[in-house]
Scaffold this active site. Structure first.
Site, PDB file in Angstrom:
ATOM      1  N   VAL A 147      42.718  29.717  40.145  1.00 36.16           N
ATOM      2  CA  VAL A 147      42.405  30.632  39.051  1.00 36.16           C
ATOM      3  C   VAL A 147      41.722  31.844  39.659  1.00 36.16           C
ATOM      4  O   VAL A 147      40.780  31.702  40.455  1.00 36.16           O
ATOM      5  CB  VAL A 147      41.491  29.971  38.004  1.00 36.16           C
ATOM      6  CG1 VAL A 147      41.214  30.940  36.853  1.00 36.16           C
ATOM      7  CG2 VAL A 147      42.106  28.678  37.488  1.00 36.16           C
ATOM      8  N   CYS A 148      42.199  33.028  39.310  1.00 38.12           N
ATOM      9  CA  CYS A 148      41.574  34.269  39.759  1.00 38.12           C
ATOM     10  C   CYS A 148      41.522  34.301  41.304  1.00 38.12           C
ATOM     11  O   CYS A 148      42.509  34.047  41.970  1.00 38.12           O
ATOM     12  CB  CYS A 148      40.197  34.395  39.125  1.00 38.12           C
ATOM     13  SG  CYS A 148      39.461  36.036  39.211  1.00 38.12           S
ATOM     14  N   THR A 149      40.346  34.584  41.862  1.00 38.82           N
ATOM     15  CA  THR A 149      40.241  34.709  43.322  1.00 38.82           C
ATOM     16  C   THR A 149      40.189  33.366  44.039  1.00 38.82           C
ATOM     17  O   THR A 149      39.991  33.327  45.252  1.00 38.82           O
ATOM     18  CB  THR A 149      39.007  35.540  43.702  1.00 38.82           C
ATOM     19  OG1 THR A 149      37.840  34.958  43.100  1.00 38.82           O
ATOM     20  CG2 THR A 149      39.157  36.983  43.247  1.00 38.82           C
TER      21      THR A 149
END
Length: 319
Positions: free
Chosen positions: A104-106
């Protein structure tokens, strides 16, 4: 059906919503159908972690004691800027063993550091996609979609896109009705398609510096069904067609045609989601002219027809 274990990796300065968003989705599915998911969290040494927003999260266990999960979720956050080498090493040794590996995300930066994204297509938060591509040239980084599936690996964009990806995984495991029920409880749409852009046309494009071009941008948004040819827009701005096309791209970062295409697609999507208007009427007011032209645009951009899009993403009426 065997119970599936979902393991969420925790570390200091993790983004709390990257953790709680997917966890709430899987927990909702477990409440709906008990015995489907066992959700666990783990940090390197089993100690509590402090999220980037200041919340303290107590994990269930240490990563060293975790069994191989069905789905391994790696969230993002400020803690991915300088990741603990021990965490990267654990992911390198254990990440590929899960049936599904999710970031998720970074969190994609952690997977990349562990070599788990090499040779794959992946995405991350738009603000970090350049860094991911620069530091890991073996990865095919696409900064636009909200999530991407490549084999058993799935990567998603910023924060809330983790919810969309988790809903997609629920639908894959338990079917659309189960995912729809979870989405209704969370008061979110089921579900934004993975290849939907991270930004709307207005957010994705820069705002033009010169007022005539800014006014044209706004006019396009408010009149998607109008004649939006370069010649017509240029006349509205008081430019020649060639000068308008060059100036628009230079100041917004996209061509007039691409901007118009995205505005029309977003307008049609909103009408399909929010109204009961017919496909023919929506295609007309959105500037497509015919249902077939709108269908081609939807299939090209979203991989689905307008009718199927409405079936999937328009909330069911409250009984």
């Amino acid at each position: 059906m065997a119970q599936r274990t979902v393991l969420v990796v925790l570390f200091d300065d993790v983004q709390s919503l990257d953790v709680t968003g997917p966890v709430e989705v899987f927990a909702g599915a477990e409440k709906q159908t008990p015995g489907t998911y066992r959700i666990r969290t783990a940090s390197l040494d089993g100690a509590p972690v402090r999220t980037s927003s200041g919340l303290t999260v107590v994990p269930d266990q240490a990563l060293a004691r975790a069994t191989v999960p069905d789905t391994l979720i790696v969230p993002g956050g400020q803690g991915t800027r300088h990741p603990d080498p021990r965490l990267v090493e654990w992911l390198r040794g254990h990440g590929s063993r899960a049936r599904r590996l999710v970031s998720v995300c970074t969190g994609a930066i952690l997977l990349a550091a562990a070599g788990l994204l090499d040779g794959r297509r992946a995405t991350t938060h738009w603000a970090y996609s350049g860094r991911l591509a620069r530091d890991h040239p073996a990865i095919d980084v696409d900064p636009d979609p909200i999530f991407i599936r490549d084999g058993h690996v799935a990567t998603s964009a910023g924060v809330t896109s983790g919810i969309d990806l988790a809903l997609a995984l629920i639908e894959e495991d338990l079917g659309r009705d189960a995912a729809l029920t979870v989405a209704r409880h969370l008061v979110v749409f089921l579900r934004r398609p993975g290849n939907q852009a991270q930004f709307s046309a207005q957010l994705a494009a820069q705002t033009a510096r010169r007022e005539p071009l800014r006014e044209v941008q706004q006019w396009i948004t408010e009149h998607p069904g109008a004649d939006l040819s370069v010649e017509s827009l240029a006349a509205r701005a008081g430019f020649s067609p060639r000068h308008f096309a060059r100036s628009f791209q230079a100041e917004t970062g996209t061509t007039p045609g691409r901007y118009v295409d995205r505005v029309r697609l977003e307008h049609a999507r909103r009408l399909l989601e929010d109204t009961g208007d017919g496909i023919e009427e929506i295609s007309r007011v959105s500037g497509y002219g015919t249902p077939e032209a709108m269908r081609r645009a939807f299939v090209k951009s979203l991989g689905t027809s307008p009718a199927e899009y409405r079936r999937r993403f328009r909330p069911a009426p409250v009984q």
